[in-house]
Design an enzyme around this catalytic site. Structure first.
Site, PDB file in Angstrom:
ATOM      1  N   HIS A 120     -12.663 -16.019  18.449  1.00  0.00           N
ATOM      2  CA  HIS A 120     -11.325 -16.107  19.060  1.00  0.00           C
ATOM      3  C   HIS A 120     -10.954 -17.590  19.116  1.00  0.00           C
ATOM      4  O   HIS A 120     -11.832 -18.453  19.232  1.00  0.00           O
ATOM      5  CB  HIS A 120     -11.449 -15.527  20.478  1.00  0.00           C
ATOM      6  CG  HIS A 120     -10.157 -15.386  21.224  1.00  0.00           C
ATOM      7  ND1 HIS A 120      -9.512 -16.448  21.795  1.00  0.00           N
ATOM      8  CD2 HIS A 120      -9.410 -14.292  21.506  1.00  0.00           C
ATOM      9  CE1 HIS A 120      -8.424 -16.020  22.405  1.00  0.00           C
ATOM     10  NE2 HIS A 120      -8.329 -14.713  22.244  1.00  0.00           N
ATOM     11  N   ASP A 197     -19.451 -16.714  24.334  1.00  0.00           N
ATOM     12  CA  ASP A 197     -18.138 -16.255  24.762  1.00  0.00           C
ATOM     13  C   ASP A 197     -18.292 -14.770  25.104  1.00  0.00           C
ATOM     14  O   ASP A 197     -18.370 -13.923  24.211  1.00  0.00           O
ATOM     15  CB  ASP A 197     -17.137 -16.476  23.628  1.00  0.00           C
ATOM     16  CG  ASP A 197     -15.780 -15.851  23.923  1.00  0.00           C
ATOM     17  OD1 ASP A 197     -15.643 -15.155  24.951  1.00  0.00           O
ATOM     18  OD2 ASP A 197     -14.850 -16.037  23.109  1.00  0.00           O
ATOM     19  N   GLN A 200     -15.252 -10.386  25.948  1.00  0.00           N
ATOM     20  CA  GLN A 200     -15.207  -8.946  25.685  1.00  0.00           C
ATOM     21  C   GLN A 200     -16.524  -8.275  26.080  1.00  0.00           C
ATOM     22  O   GLN A 200     -16.538  -7.197  26.651  1.00  0.00           O
ATOM     23  CB  GLN A 200     -14.927  -8.675  24.186  1.00  0.00           C
ATOM     24  CG  GLN A 200     -13.579  -9.187  23.695  1.00  0.00           C
ATOM     25  CD  GLN A 200     -12.390  -8.462  24.323  1.00  0.00           C
ATOM     26  OE1 GLN A 200     -12.504  -7.347  24.812  1.00  0.00           O
ATOM     27  NE2 GLN A 200     -11.238  -9.110  24.315  1.00  0.00           N
ATOM     28  N   LYS A 223      -9.966  -9.255  32.229  1.00  0.00           N
ATOM     29  CA  LYS A 223     -10.433  -8.199  31.321  1.00  0.00           C
ATOM     30  C   LYS A 223     -11.465  -7.321  32.024  1.00  0.00           C
ATOM     31  O   LYS A 223     -11.800  -6.241  31.565  1.00  0.00           O
ATOM     32  CB  LYS A 223     -11.051  -8.829  30.079  1.00  0.00           C
ATOM     33  CG  LYS A 223     -10.044  -9.610  29.230  1.00  0.00           C
ATOM     34  CD  LYS A 223     -10.661 -10.091  27.964  1.00  0.00           C
ATOM     35  CE  LYS A 223      -9.916 -11.233  27.343  1.00  0.00           C
ATOM     36  NZ  LYS A 223      -8.701 -10.852  26.615  1.00  0.00           N
ATOM     37  N   CYS A 359      -5.486 -13.635  17.939  1.00  0.00           N
ATOM     38  CA  CYS A 359      -6.013 -14.985  18.225  1.00  0.00           C
ATOM     39  C   CYS A 359      -7.291 -15.264  17.458  1.00  0.00           C
ATOM     40  O   CYS A 359      -8.194 -15.951  17.965  1.00  0.00           O
ATOM     41  CB  CYS A 359      -6.239 -15.201  19.720  1.00  0.00           C
ATOM     42  SG  CYS A 359      -4.777 -14.980  20.700  1.00  0.00           S
TER      43      CYS A 359
HETATM   44  N1  PMP Z   1     -12.677 -14.851  23.767  1.00  0.00           N
HETATM   45  C1  PMP Z   1     -12.463 -13.584  23.416  1.00  0.00           C
HETATM   46  C2  PMP Z   1     -13.463 -12.871  22.550  1.00  0.00           C
HETATM   47  C3  PMP Z   1     -11.306 -12.933  23.873  1.00  0.00           C
HETATM   48  O1  PMP Z   1     -11.064 -11.666  23.523  1.00  0.00           O
HETATM   49  C4  PMP Z   1     -10.402 -13.636  24.715  1.00  0.00           C
HETATM   50  C5  PMP Z   1      -9.153 -12.975  25.252  1.00  0.00           C
HETATM   51  N2  PMP Z   1      -8.362 -12.341  24.307  1.00  0.00           N
HETATM   52  C6  PMP Z   1     -10.690 -14.962  25.048  1.00  0.00           C
HETATM   53  C7  PMP Z   1     -11.841 -15.528  24.559  1.00  0.00           C
HETATM   54  C8  PMP Z   1      -9.779 -15.780  25.897  1.00  0.00           C
HETATM   55  O2  PMP Z   1      -9.680 -15.284  27.179  1.00  0.00           O
HETATM   56  P1  PMP Z   1      -8.539 -15.831  28.163  1.00  0.00           P
HETATM   57  O3  PMP Z   1      -7.239 -15.623  27.443  1.00  0.00           O
HETATM   58  O4  PMP Z   1      -8.663 -14.966  29.364  1.00  0.00           O
HETATM   59  O5  PMP Z   1      -8.826 -17.268  28.412  1.00  0.00           O
END
Ligand code: PMP
Length: 401
Positions: A120, A197, A200, A223, A359
């Site tokens: 991401h 990270d 998820q 999440k 993203c």
């Molecule tokens: N890493 C992953 C794998 C994600 O799915 C997301 C959220 N879509 C993020 C990082 C970023 O999280 P946040 O937007 O809450 O900072």
């Protein structure tokens, strides 16, 4: 099989969306919240707000106690050794930026940072920009055919110049678990720091940071059925001690004069300014709610739903799944159909799924795709949600073809 969710009624947002004719299948973007969390949020304000870690007065002490109780719950949830290993940020993105700034002094030109091809942007751009600032090399670990980081190739790419490994536990596009423990072992054999990270992964049952053995683990409350505006950064005690302070302001100093200051260690030294007090406290309520559920029953329900999702998508002509999703979500494309057009038609029929690059633009580019449709599940989803998705999908494809 009806695949009813026994927890659906605990989520007023899902019930409200039902009444609005909306089928919510976008929990990987953000999850709906349990009533217990809403009660906590309202309860904090309704009983008198106060700042934390500052005041001697009763409301301030009460807020501080509740805030720190949440830190303890998070530490328990992640199986951290101590609540002092939990830093509250404003999200996964901020937690990863904190690391990229806080560790910057540890890198010299030519050092390498290893990430994977599926990251991401939150776990790509902070490292990419750090690499540009310091003349470092960003090494991108390739994937195998199923969308998992290829361990054999990783073993040749992680070497003595690798100073840090930063990888996702569960891909937000491909829905497959990554071989994080094996990668951590490879990186640690080279003396590199390791960052996971968990944005998820933390939602779907794998949230034991000591079992993972990483130095840092980042995830987001929103999440995890908690409020937005809160991120969690776990750092092993020794790893946290290597961080330089990065944001400066109230409550993070031990002592200051006009010329110098001395800063607190983690966690408070990395929480400059007033935190998201109500949200941190309410996250504690979400975690209490989740801890009270039968974990095996939740996992079983999610697995059955996921199997139904994959079977339904695979049964439809022209629908092509990406990778080999294992849990919680599935991304797909339809030959000859633009995913934005399809998402629009689905949305007109009350189906809330996500379309686009999720993203993870470099991953989508490497797959030669402008975007995909991603369907993602929460513990409140049920078989009927999927039936509605499938019939809307059939109608949309009829129109588009
Ligand atoms: N890493 C992953 C794998 C994600 O799915 C997301 C959220 N879509 C993020 C990082 C970023 O999280 P946040 O937007 O809450 O900072």
């Amino acid at each position: 099989m009806p695949l009813n969710s026994p927890w659906r009624a605990d989520f007023p947002g899902i019930l409200a969306l039902d009444n609005q004719g909306q089928t919510y299948l976008d929990s990987a973007a953000t999850a709906q919240k349990p009533q217990a969390m809403l009660d906590s949020l309202l309860g904090y304000y309704a009983s008198g707000a106060a700042n934390v870690h500052r005041a001697q007065h009763l409301p301030g002490e009460r807020a501080t106690r509740a805030f720190e109780a949440s830190r303890t719950k998070v530490a328990q949830w992640l199986n951290a050794a101590s609540s002092e290993e939990i830093v509250f940020t404003h999200g996964t993105s901020e937690a990863l930026n904190l690391l990229a700034y806080g560790l910057e002094h540890r890198f010299a030109a030519g050092d390498e940072i290893a990430i994977s091809a599926l990251e991401h942007h939150a776990n790509l751009l902070p490292w990419q920009q750090l690499a540009l600032r310091r003349g470092l090399k960003l090494v991108v670990l390739p994937l195998d055919r199923d969308g998992r980081i290829d361990l054999a190739q990783a073993a040749t790419l992680i070497g003595p110049r690798t100073r840090l490994l930063a990888v996702s536990q569960l891909s937000n596009v491909l829905g497959c678990w990554q071989p994080v423990r094996e990668l951590i072992a490879l990186a640690q054999a080279q003396g590199a720091l390791t960052v996971v990270d968990g944005a998820q992964g933390v939602v779907h049952g794998r949230h034991d940071v000591q079992a993972l053995g990483c130095d840092f683990y980042a995830c987001s409350s929103h999440k995890l059925y908690g409020p937005d505006g809160v991120g969690l950064l776990y750092g092993h005690r020794e790893a946290l001690a290597q961080l330089r302070h990065w944001q400066f302001g109230g409550e993070m100093v031990l002592e200051a004069d006009y010329r110098h200051a001395r800063f607190r260690p983690a966690p408070l030294g990395f929480e400059a300014g007033t935190p998201a007090i109500s949200s941190v406290i309410a996250l504690g309520a979400s975690l209490t709610y989740l801890a009270g559920l039968d974990g095996a029953a939740v996992a079983g329900h999610e697995a059955a739903l996921h199997a139904k999702l994959l079977a339904g998508l695979n049964a439809r002509e022209g629908v092509r799944l990406l990778g080999a999703p294992q849990v919680a979500l599935a991304s797909f494309v339809v030959d000859g159909v633009h995913s934005a057009d399809l998402a629009h038609l689905l949305s007109e029929q009350g189906i809330a799924v996500r379309a686009g690059h999720h993203c993870a633009m470099p991953l989508l580019k490497s797959l030669g795709l402008p975007g995909t449709i991603r369907v993602s599940l929460g513990l409140y989803n049920d078989g009927e949600d999927l039936e509605r998705l499938f019939s809307a999908l059939d109608k949309s494809l009829e129109l588009l073809r």
